[in-house]
Design an enzyme around this catalytic site. Structure first.
Site, PDB file in Angstrom:
ATOM      1  N   ASP A 189      -0.390  -2.724  -5.761  1.00 54.92           N
ATOM      2  CA  ASP A 189      -0.339  -4.091  -5.437  1.00 54.92           C
ATOM      3  C   ASP A 189      -1.091  -5.369  -6.013  1.00 54.92           C
ATOM      4  O   ASP A 189      -2.377  -5.008  -5.938  1.00 54.92           O
ATOM      5  CB  ASP A 189      -0.244  -4.654  -4.168  1.00 54.92           C
ATOM      6  N   GLU A 274       5.223  -3.589  -7.858  1.00 58.84           N
ATOM      7  CA  GLU A 274       6.317  -4.641  -7.444  1.00 58.84           C
ATOM      8  C   GLU A 274       7.124  -5.265  -8.744  1.00 58.84           C
ATOM      9  O   GLU A 274       6.926  -5.741  -9.347  1.00 58.84           O
ATOM     10  CB  GLU A 274       5.672  -5.478  -6.774  1.00 58.84           C
ATOM     11  N   CYS A 330       3.281   0.952  11.815  1.00 65.78           N
ATOM     12  CA  CYS A 330       4.421   0.837  13.630  1.00 65.78           C
ATOM     13  C   CYS A 330       5.947   0.241  13.120  1.00 65.78           C
ATOM     14  O   CYS A 330       6.666   0.142  13.031  1.00 65.78           O
ATOM     15  CB  CYS A 330       4.155  -0.108  14.732  1.00 65.78           C
ATOM     16  N   ASP A 355      -4.122  -6.440   1.394  1.00 68.26           N
ATOM     17  CA  ASP A 355      -3.732  -5.652  -0.446  1.00 68.26           C
ATOM     18  C   ASP A 355      -3.509  -4.324  -0.034  1.00 68.26           C
ATOM     19  O   ASP A 355      -2.523  -3.530  -0.390  1.00 68.26           O
ATOM     20  CB  ASP A 355      -4.568  -6.456  -1.429  1.00 68.26           C
TER      21      ASP A 355
END
Length: 398
Positions: A189, A274, A330, A355
């Protein structure tokens, strides 16, 4: 057995004699002149709904050399002049394929000064490079050795805004081979507070090279702004000082990114990043300077070609994937999350570093894409398409 070798450019600094510098400066000027003449001819033909290709511009070049006005084109090597016509042809090919904008004219003050020589325009023997129209070889500083028995296929000579001379030689490099396969994978990231955050939890500091030299740069730019417009000596000196500061920033930034990308490629088989549109992000006036200094686009470019060299995989996750707002434990998707929120707690009780959580989500999405074989850049390649990342998110949303 695969005997293909990677084509690799080796760039060196050199120090030309006065005669060589004058010859190269003439060549740069002629290259720029021919490019602009050919572009003007093709643009005029374009207005008449006609297309002019490389062969036709090459014939025009022959005719230009026979005119009294452009007879000076015969004083330099013909190879760089032919190469600039090929570069123009590539520019138009990219334009018609909608990969680039319409070609622009070259400026004597702003455009890059360079000339490309093919094998017929130079001689390379016993580690000595001699260009066409020159009697003596270039005085090159061999900062690193060329591959054994390397034979350059093209040589590009350039001069940057600070006056430094460089020569780049394109060679087959048999030493570049795929690395041993590994199971390691990492999500990356990018950011501004930290340049990179890895899914392992490691954070790599942002060196902020431009900020380090910002005071010196601002002072030099103020000095330049006070100089009278024109080609005066004082203005030239002030401009050179600004250029040297910019070059220092760019050199340090590039060196750091090379070391960082090499390390990531060596340590990991799969690297997930990304798919950011940096060109749109720099339109934010508040963050444009910091984003440009971080050089995210250059980081990705270096990472991708090194991964291709060494048999690694780079996966670009869709930029609309909510990596920061998705709980990596989750799978719960949070609501709005402003940039100033650096840590947050999910309903499942897990406290996330923004991050690190994003990097872990990118890694999970990248693995899902790799497993299902879907496209990883639908927004860039097929607008309107649906990515595996979005499908994966929709399955995990409550």
């Amino acid at each position: 057995m695969d005997t293909r070798h990677v084509k690799r450019a080796f760039k060196y600094r050199f120090y030309p004699t006065d005669a060589q510098a004058a010859e190269l400066s003439r060549t740069f000027g002629c290259v720029r002149k021919v490019y602009n003449l050919a572009l003007a001819a093709r643009t005029e033909a374009w207005t008449r709904q006609e297309r002019v290709n490389y062969n036709q511009t090459s014939a025009l070049l022959t005719a230009w050399k026979k005119t009294e006005e452009l007879a000076f084109l015969n004083d330099v090597s013909s190879v760089p002049l032919q190469q600039t016509l090929r570069h123009l042809q590539s520019a138009f090919t990219n334009f018609f394929s909608k990969r680039a904008k319409y070609p622009r004219f070259k400026s004597s003050k702003k455009s890059r000064k360079s000339a490309e020589y093919t094998t017929s325009g130079f001689r390379f023997r016993d580690g000595r490079l001699t260009l066409a129209k020159m009697a003596d070889p270039l005085d090159i500083v061999w900062s690193r050795p060329l591959p054994k028995e390397a034979k350059p296929s093209t040589v590009t000579v350039s001069q940057d805004s600070t006056g430094r001379w460089f020569v780049s030689m394109l060679c087959d490099d048999p030493t570049v081979k795929p690395l041993s396969a590994t199971d390691a994978a990492v999500g990356v990231d990018v950011g501004l507070n930290h340049l990179l955050t890895l899914s392992t939890g490691e954070k790599i500091a942002n060196p902020r090279h431009e900020r380090t030299d910002r005071a010196r740069l601002a002072k030099a730019q103020r000095t330049l702004a006070r100089k009278a417009k024109g080609d005066g000596t004082n203005r030239r000196k002030a401009r050179l000082k600004v250029a040297k500061i910019h070059a220092r920033i760019a050199d340090r930034r590039r060196d750091g990114l090379h070391k960082l990308t090499t390390r990531l490629v060596r340590e990991n088989q799969t690297i997930v990043i990304e798919d950011l549109t940096v060109r749109n992000m720099v339109k934010n006036r508040s963050l444009a300077r910091a984003i440009s200094d971080a050089a995210w686009a250059e980081f990705r470019s270096l990472l991708e070609y090194k991964a291709q060299w060494y048999g690694r995989e780079v996966i670009a996750v869709d930029r609309f994937f909510p990596s920061s707002k998705l709980c990596s434990v989750c799978g719960t998707l949070q609501g709005k999350m402003p940039l100033h929120v650096r840590t947050w707690t999910c309903a499942c009780g897990t406290t996330h570093d923004r991050d690190v959580n994003a990097a872990r989500n990118l890694l999970a999405a990248g693995r899902a894409v790799s497993a299902c074989g879907a496209g990883v850049r639908p927004q860039r390649r097929t607008p309107g398409g649906q990515s595996a990342m979005k499908q994966e998110v929709s399955r995990r949303e409550p």
